[in-house]
Scaffold this active site. Structure first.
Site, PDB file in Angstrom:
ATOM      1  N   ASN A   9      -9.605  -9.963   2.965  1.00 59.41           N
ATOM      2  CA  ASN A   9      -8.355 -10.653   3.263  1.00 59.41           C
ATOM      3  C   ASN A   9      -8.194 -10.729   4.780  1.00 59.41           C
ATOM      4  O   ASN A   9      -7.878  -9.734   5.422  1.00 59.41           O
ATOM      5  CB  ASN A   9      -7.191  -9.871   2.617  1.00 59.41           C
ATOM      6  CG  ASN A   9      -5.840 -10.458   2.971  1.00 59.41           C
ATOM      7  OD1 ASN A   9      -5.749 -11.534   3.563  1.00 59.41           O
ATOM      8  ND2 ASN A   9      -4.786  -9.740   2.619  1.00 59.41           N
ATOM      9  N   LYS A  11      -5.987 -12.191   6.390  1.00 61.26           N
ATOM     10  CA  LYS A  11      -4.569 -12.290   6.804  1.00 61.26           C
ATOM     11  C   LYS A  11      -4.395 -13.444   7.798  1.00 61.26           C
ATOM     12  O   LYS A  11      -5.115 -14.437   7.697  1.00 61.26           O
ATOM     13  CB  LYS A  11      -4.064 -10.940   7.329  1.00 61.26           C
ATOM     14  CG  LYS A  11      -4.355  -9.828   6.309  1.00 61.26           C
ATOM     15  CD  LYS A  11      -3.672  -8.521   6.604  1.00 61.26           C
ATOM     16  CE  LYS A  11      -4.033  -7.515   5.509  1.00 61.26           C
ATOM     17  NZ  LYS A  11      -3.345  -6.225   5.669  1.00 61.26           N
ATOM     18  N   HIS A  95       0.777 -10.058  -2.285  1.00 60.99           N
ATOM     19  CA  HIS A  95       0.421  -9.086  -1.242  1.00 60.99           C
ATOM     20  C   HIS A  95       1.685  -8.402  -0.702  1.00 60.99           C
ATOM     21  O   HIS A  95       2.729  -9.047  -0.570  1.00 60.99           O
ATOM     22  CB  HIS A  95      -0.348  -9.767  -0.103  1.00 60.99           C
ATOM     23  CG  HIS A  95      -0.983  -8.765   0.806  1.00 60.99           C
ATOM     24  ND1 HIS A  95      -0.284  -8.137   1.809  1.00 60.99           N
ATOM     25  CD2 HIS A  95      -2.232  -8.240   0.817  1.00 60.99           C
ATOM     26  CE1 HIS A  95      -1.089  -7.277   2.409  1.00 60.99           C
ATOM     27  NE2 HIS A  95      -2.270  -7.321   1.824  1.00 60.99           N
ATOM     28  N   GLU A  97       2.596  -7.579   2.156  1.00 63.90           N
ATOM     29  CA  GLU A  97       3.206  -8.170   3.351  1.00 63.90           C
ATOM     30  C   GLU A  97       4.150  -9.305   2.968  1.00 63.90           C
ATOM     31  O   GLU A  97       5.203  -9.490   3.575  1.00 63.90           O
ATOM     32  CB  GLU A  97       2.095  -8.637   4.317  1.00 63.90           C
ATOM     33  CG  GLU A  97       1.441  -7.428   4.980  1.00 63.90           C
ATOM     34  CD  GLU A  97      -0.019  -7.599   5.355  1.00 63.90           C
ATOM     35  OE1 GLU A  97      -0.527  -8.732   5.359  1.00 63.90           O
ATOM     36  OE2 GLU A  97      -0.659  -6.560   5.620  1.00 63.90           O
ATOM     37  N   GLU A 165      -2.849  -1.575  -3.745  1.00 62.39           N
ATOM     38  CA  GLU A 165      -2.807  -1.402  -2.292  1.00 62.39           C
ATOM     39  C   GLU A 165      -1.554  -0.621  -1.903  1.00 62.39           C
ATOM     40  O   GLU A 165      -0.482  -1.212  -1.740  1.00 62.39           O
ATOM     41  CB  GLU A 165      -2.773  -2.777  -1.597  1.00 62.39           C
ATOM     42  CG  GLU A 165      -3.945  -3.666  -1.933  1.00 62.39           C
ATOM     43  CD  GLU A 165      -4.186  -4.689  -0.836  1.00 62.39           C
ATOM     44  OE1 GLU A 165      -5.246  -4.589  -0.203  1.00 62.39           O
ATOM     45  OE2 GLU A 165      -3.339  -5.554  -0.589  1.00 62.39           O
ATOM     46  N   GLY A 171      -3.343  -1.146   6.926  1.00 65.27           N
ATOM     47  CA  GLY A 171      -3.317  -1.339   8.367  1.00 65.27           C
ATOM     48  C   GLY A 171      -2.935  -0.106   9.163  1.00 65.27           C
ATOM     49  O   GLY A 171      -2.631  -0.192  10.347  1.00 65.27           O
ATOM     50  N   SER A 211      -6.859   0.308   4.464  1.00 62.71           N
ATOM     51  CA  SER A 211      -7.696   1.018   5.434  1.00 62.71           C
ATOM     52  C   SER A 211      -9.105   1.338   4.930  1.00 62.71           C
ATOM     53  O   SER A 211      -9.693   2.352   5.322  1.00 62.71           O
ATOM     54  CB  SER A 211      -6.989   2.288   5.930  1.00 62.71           C
ATOM     55  OG  SER A 211      -5.800   1.948   6.619  1.00 62.71           O
TER      56      SER A 211
HETATM   57  P1  13P Z   1      -6.350  -3.086   5.857  1.00 58.22           P
HETATM   58  O1  13P Z   1      -7.737  -2.996   5.279  1.00 58.22           O
HETATM   59  O2  13P Z   1      -6.324  -3.720   7.217  1.00 58.22           O
HETATM   60  O3  13P Z   1      -5.636  -1.789   5.774  1.00 58.22           O
HETATM   61  O4  13P Z   1      -5.538  -4.119   4.906  1.00 58.22           O
HETATM   62  C1  13P Z   1      -5.616  -3.971   3.542  1.00 58.22           C
HETATM   63  C2  13P Z   1      -5.010  -5.157   2.900  1.00 58.22           C
HETATM   64  O5  13P Z   1      -3.815  -5.386   2.993  1.00 58.22           O
HETATM   65  C3  13P Z   1      -5.895  -6.072   2.159  1.00 58.22           C
HETATM   66  O6  13P Z   1      -5.167  -7.021   1.449  1.00 58.22           O
END
Ligand code: 13P
Length: 248
Positions: A9, A11, A95, A97, A165, A171, A211
């Site tokens: 992803n 983002k 997601h 976010e 997740e 992150g 992560s």
């Molecule tokens: P990170 O791997 O940057 O922690 O993000 C995970 C994520 O949100 C994948 O959708």
């Protein structure tokens, strides 16, 4: 057996030049065959046609979102039909976010998943608890409610990958321990068995995100109910190849 799944992803990251560089790295990588691992990369909408045109044929592409119903007068949105029209097979929905920053509710995510599936898209459906929820002992109640909002709206799970997740791991560099991931994945699989069906529970891939990197993926992949990863930050780097290789 559930085929290992690794999603990247990206983002809201990347320039035209960076995208081409990432794709070159992926295209040159020696990875296990597509019988062993399913690889899906998810760039921002604007790069989807470019990535689709350049990417090796054994990898696939995913959008990071789509509109909840049929397209029309919805300024700024991209419809499931458009993704299908462009030959984009996958979409990430729900997601954290988007849940947190754009106020997407469990029900809204459930509606999106159902509509995307109805149009023939495959869906990476994301669920996960916040740190506060984990510390108050409500992890399983939270993820079950998120899963139920999806389960209530669909009948066929063939084209769903469930991504667990935990928000506190996204992150932050604070990856869940293999035991923490396994515990929730196993409980989610039990939830599927009790609430959807035994076949769906045994065949649905439950992947971990938060992560994940080249150094911690192998140990996580060793857990019985961890069927792959959804990778954020590390999916923009060459170490994404190492994560793909953790399938074997
Ligand atoms: P990170 O791997 O940057 O922690 O993000 C995970 C994520 O949100 C994948 O959708």
């Amino acid at each position: 057996a559930r085929k290992f799944f690794v999603g990247g992803n990206w983002k809201c990251n990347g320039t035209n030049e960076e995208v081409k560089k990432i794709i070159t790295t992926l295209n040159e990588a020696e990875v296990p065959s597509e019988d062993v691992v399913e690889v899906v990369v998810s760039p921002p909408f604007v790069f989807l046609p470019l990535v689709k045109s350049l990417l090796r044929s054994d990898f696939n592409v995913a959008a990071q979102n789509c509109w909840v119903r049929k397209g029309g007068a919805f300024t700024g949105e991209v419809s499931a039909e458009m993704l299908v029209n462009l030959g984009i097979p996958w979409v990430i929905l729900g997601h954290s976010e988007r849940r947190a920053l754009l106020n997407e509710s469990n029900e809204f995510v459930g509606d999106k998943v159902a509509y995307a599936l109805s149009q023939g898209l495959k869906v990476i459906a994301c669920i996960g608890e916040t740190l506060e929820q984990r510390e108050s002992g409500s992890t399983m109640a939270v993820v079950a409610a998120q899963a139920k909002a999806i389960a209530d709206k669909i009948t066929n799970w063939d084209n769903i990958v469930l991504a667990y997740e935990p928000v506190w791991a996204i992150g932050t560099g604070k990856v869940a321990t293999p035991a923490q991931a396994q515990e929730v994945h196993a409980e989610l699989r039990k939830w599927l068995r009790d609430n959807v069906g035994a076949d769906v529970a045994s065949s649905t891939r439950i992947i971990y995100g938060g992560s994940v990197n080249g150094a911690n993926c192998k140990e996580l992949a060793g857990e019985a109910d961890v069927d792959g990863f959804l990778v954020g930050g590390a999916s923009l780097k060459p170490e994404f190849v190492d994560i793909i290789k953790s399938a074997t």
